[in-house]
Enzyme design. Structure first.
Site, PDB file in Angstrom:
ATOM      1  N   GLY A   8       0.851  -1.181   0.000  1.00  0.00           N
ATOM      2  CA  GLY A   8       0.000   0.000   0.000  1.00  0.00           C
ATOM      3  C   GLY A   8       0.890   1.235   0.000  1.00  0.00           C
ATOM      4  N   LYS A  12       7.437   2.659  -2.377  1.00  0.00           N
ATOM      5  CA  LYS A  12       8.081   1.366  -2.638  1.00  0.00           C
ATOM      6  C   LYS A  12       7.813   0.928  -4.071  1.00  0.00           C
ATOM      7  CE  LYS A  12       7.778  -1.208   1.688  1.00  0.00           C
ATOM      8  NZ  LYS A  12       7.105  -2.368   2.304  1.00  0.00           N
ATOM      9  N   GLU A  38      -2.710  -7.593   7.521  1.00  0.00           N
ATOM     10  CA  GLU A  38      -2.242  -7.316   8.873  1.00  0.00           C
ATOM     11  C   GLU A  38      -0.879  -7.971   9.058  1.00  0.00           C
ATOM     12  OE1 GLU A  38      -3.723  -7.539  13.445  1.00  0.00           O
ATOM     13  OE2 GLU A  38      -5.056  -8.361  11.902  1.00  0.00           O
ATOM     14  N   ASP A  67       9.055  -6.451   2.789  1.00  0.00           N
ATOM     15  CA  ASP A  67       8.912  -5.955   4.155  1.00  0.00           C
ATOM     16  C   ASP A  67      10.266  -5.394   4.563  1.00  0.00           C
ATOM     17  OD1 ASP A  67       6.892  -5.674   6.323  1.00  0.00           O
ATOM     18  OD2 ASP A  67       8.511  -6.568   7.484  1.00  0.00           O
ATOM     19  N   SER A  68      10.243  -4.164   5.011  1.00  0.00           N
ATOM     20  CA  SER A  68      11.511  -3.480   5.247  1.00  0.00           C
ATOM     21  C   SER A  68      11.425  -2.617   6.491  1.00  0.00           C
ATOM     22  CB  SER A  68      11.864  -2.643   4.021  1.00  0.00           C
ATOM     23  OG  SER A  68      10.735  -1.947   3.544  1.00  0.00           O
ATOM     24  N   GLY A 153      10.365   7.845   3.804  1.00  0.00           N
ATOM     25  CA  GLY A 153      10.555   7.308   5.154  1.00  0.00           C
ATOM     26  C   GLY A 153      11.735   7.916   5.895  1.00  0.00           C
ATOM     27  N   TYR A 154      12.646   7.049   6.342  1.00  0.00           N
ATOM     28  CA  TYR A 154      13.779   7.482   7.164  1.00  0.00           C
ATOM     29  C   TYR A 154      14.971   7.991   6.346  1.00  0.00           C
ATOM     30  CZ  TYR A 154      11.234   5.069  10.889  1.00  0.00           C
ATOM     31  OH  TYR A 154      10.279   4.679  11.791  1.00  0.00           O
ATOM     32  N   LYS A 175      20.383   5.663  -5.083  1.00  0.00           N
ATOM     33  CA  LYS A 175      19.714   4.952  -3.988  1.00  0.00           C
ATOM     34  C   LYS A 175      19.434   3.503  -4.414  1.00  0.00           C
ATOM     35  CE  LYS A 175      15.915   4.368  -0.856  1.00  0.00           C
ATOM     36  NZ  LYS A 175      14.603   4.668  -0.302  1.00  0.00           N
ATOM     37  N   HIS A 180      19.204  -1.330   0.461  1.00  0.00           N
ATOM     38  CA  HIS A 180      18.682  -2.649   0.840  1.00  0.00           C
ATOM     39  C   HIS A 180      17.667  -3.136  -0.195  1.00  0.00           C
ATOM     40  CE1 HIS A 180      16.467   0.734   2.264  1.00  0.00           C
ATOM     41  NE2 HIS A 180      15.448   0.040   2.705  1.00  0.00           N
TER      42      HIS A 180
HETATM   43  P1  ITT Z   1       3.523  -2.060   2.850  1.00  0.00           P
HETATM   44  O1  ITT Z   1       3.584  -2.940   4.077  1.00  0.00           O
HETATM   45  O2  ITT Z   1       2.126  -1.812   2.397  1.00  0.00           O
HETATM   46  O3  ITT Z   1       4.439  -2.529   1.757  1.00  0.00           O
HETATM   47  P2  ITT Z   1       4.735  -0.119   4.605  1.00  0.00           P
HETATM   48  O4  ITT Z   1       5.214   1.292   4.438  1.00  0.00           O
HETATM   49  O5  ITT Z   1       3.830  -0.416   5.781  1.00  0.00           O
HETATM   50  O6  ITT Z   1       4.079  -0.582   3.240  1.00  0.00           O
HETATM   51  P3  ITT Z   1       6.680  -1.877   5.769  1.00  0.00           P
HETATM   52  O7  ITT Z   1       5.693  -2.537   6.648  1.00  0.00           O
HETATM   53  O8  ITT Z   1       7.679  -2.730   5.048  1.00  0.00           O
HETATM   54  O9  ITT Z   1       5.990  -1.039   4.616  1.00  0.00           O
HETATM   55  O10 ITT Z   1       7.405  -0.756   6.619  1.00  0.00           O
HETATM   56  C1  ITT Z   1       8.550  -0.209   6.127  1.00  0.00           C
HETATM   57  C2  ITT Z   1       8.799   1.135   6.780  1.00  0.00           C
HETATM   58  O11 ITT Z   1      10.219   1.235   6.969  1.00  0.00           O
HETATM   59  C3  ITT Z   1       8.413   2.251   5.820  1.00  0.00           C
HETATM   60  O12 ITT Z   1       7.121   2.747   6.068  1.00  0.00           O
HETATM   61  C4  ITT Z   1       9.501   3.274   6.076  1.00  0.00           C
HETATM   62  O13 ITT Z   1       9.153   4.065   7.180  1.00  0.00           O
HETATM   63  C5  ITT Z   1      10.708   2.424   6.457  1.00  0.00           C
HETATM   64  N1  ITT Z   1      11.515   2.147   5.249  1.00  0.00           N
HETATM   65  C6  ITT Z   1      11.582   0.996   4.523  1.00  0.00           C
HETATM   66  N2  ITT Z   1      12.385   1.122   3.470  1.00  0.00           N
HETATM   67  C7  ITT Z   1      12.856   2.379   3.516  1.00  0.00           C
HETATM   68  C8  ITT Z   1      13.710   3.119   2.685  1.00  0.00           C
HETATM   69  O14 ITT Z   1      14.219   2.622   1.579  1.00  0.00           O
HETATM   70  N3  ITT Z   1      13.983   4.376   3.046  1.00  0.00           N
HETATM   71  C9  ITT Z   1      13.457   4.916   4.157  1.00  0.00           C
HETATM   72  N4  ITT Z   1      12.614   4.308   4.977  1.00  0.00           N
HETATM   73  C10 ITT Z   1      12.304   3.029   4.664  1.00  0.00           C
END
Ligand code: ITT
Length: 197
Positions: A8, A12, A38, A67-68, A153-154, A175, A180
């Protein structure tokens, strides 16, 4: 090949589209699928598999899930698999990324060890019993201040020592080459290339 990404998170999907090119990355909405999952797993891999299997139940196309998150040894590995929700309990709502970054910087006040790493667990699910998984990392440290407008994100607080800038200061191409997700996706792309033959 055409794959559907179980996410969502539009950021990504945008990154992965470039990483996996020329393979086509669809999102569930492109197929009229209302995707929600969930994340009840205790590891990145479990959550990635959960997302992939949840979407695979709704489409016959190959599915990819990511998942990241971000981990800090000084915080015992937090926020880790809870990266997307970090600070939401304290705020009583989901935080926007700049607010979440500010929350992290505040939690690090007075802490010397600012080392951190990103993790990306990626799953390619071709069918119920044909599943490929890759997990990759990116090492860095958390800055004192947010910098940069790229990525998501971060990224504005994640500093790369050798590049002397945050991930949000990198170009999209850089990037994707270093991150990762970029490294995990490059391996999944090789699999897609071979499966497409
Ligand atoms: P989906 O589960 O729907 O894919 P999500 O944003 O909830 O989307 P995750 O559960 O994998 O995804 O959470 C990953 C979070 O980690 C994401 O919301 C970012 O805050 C952070 N994150 C992951 N990859 C990142 C990146 O490349 N750069 C910066 N922050 C990242």
């Amino acid at each position: 090949m055409e794959v559907v990404l179980a996410t969502g998170n539009a950021h990504k999907a945008k990154e992965l589209e470039k990483i996996l090119s020329p393979h086509r990355v669809l999102i569930p909405a492109d197929l009229g699928i209302d995707f929600d999952c969930e994340e009840t797993g205790t590891t990145y891999l479990e959550n990635a598999l959960l997302k992939a299997r949840t979407l695979a139940a709704l489409t016959d196309k190959p599915v990819i899930a990511d998942d990241s998150g971000l981990s800090l040894p000084a915080l015992g590995g937090a926020p880790g698999i809870y990266s997307a929700r970090y600070g939401s309990q304290e705020a009583g709502r989901m935080l926007e990324a700049p607010e979440r970054n500010a929350f992290l910087l505040k939690n690090l006040e007075g802490i010397d060890d600012r080392s951190a790493f990103f993790v990306c667990s990626m799953v390619l699910l071709i069918s119920e019993y044909r599943i490929y998984t890759v997990q990759e990392t990116l090492d860095g440290r958390i800055t004192e201040n947010q910098s940069g407008t790229g990525g998501f994100g971060y990224d504005p607080v994640f500093y790369l020592e050798d590049r002397k800038m945050t991930v949000a200061d990198l170009s999209e191409e850089e990037k994707n080459r270093l991150s990762h997700r970029g490294k995990a996706g490059a391996k999944i792309k090789l699999l897609l290339d071979s499966l497409a033959l």
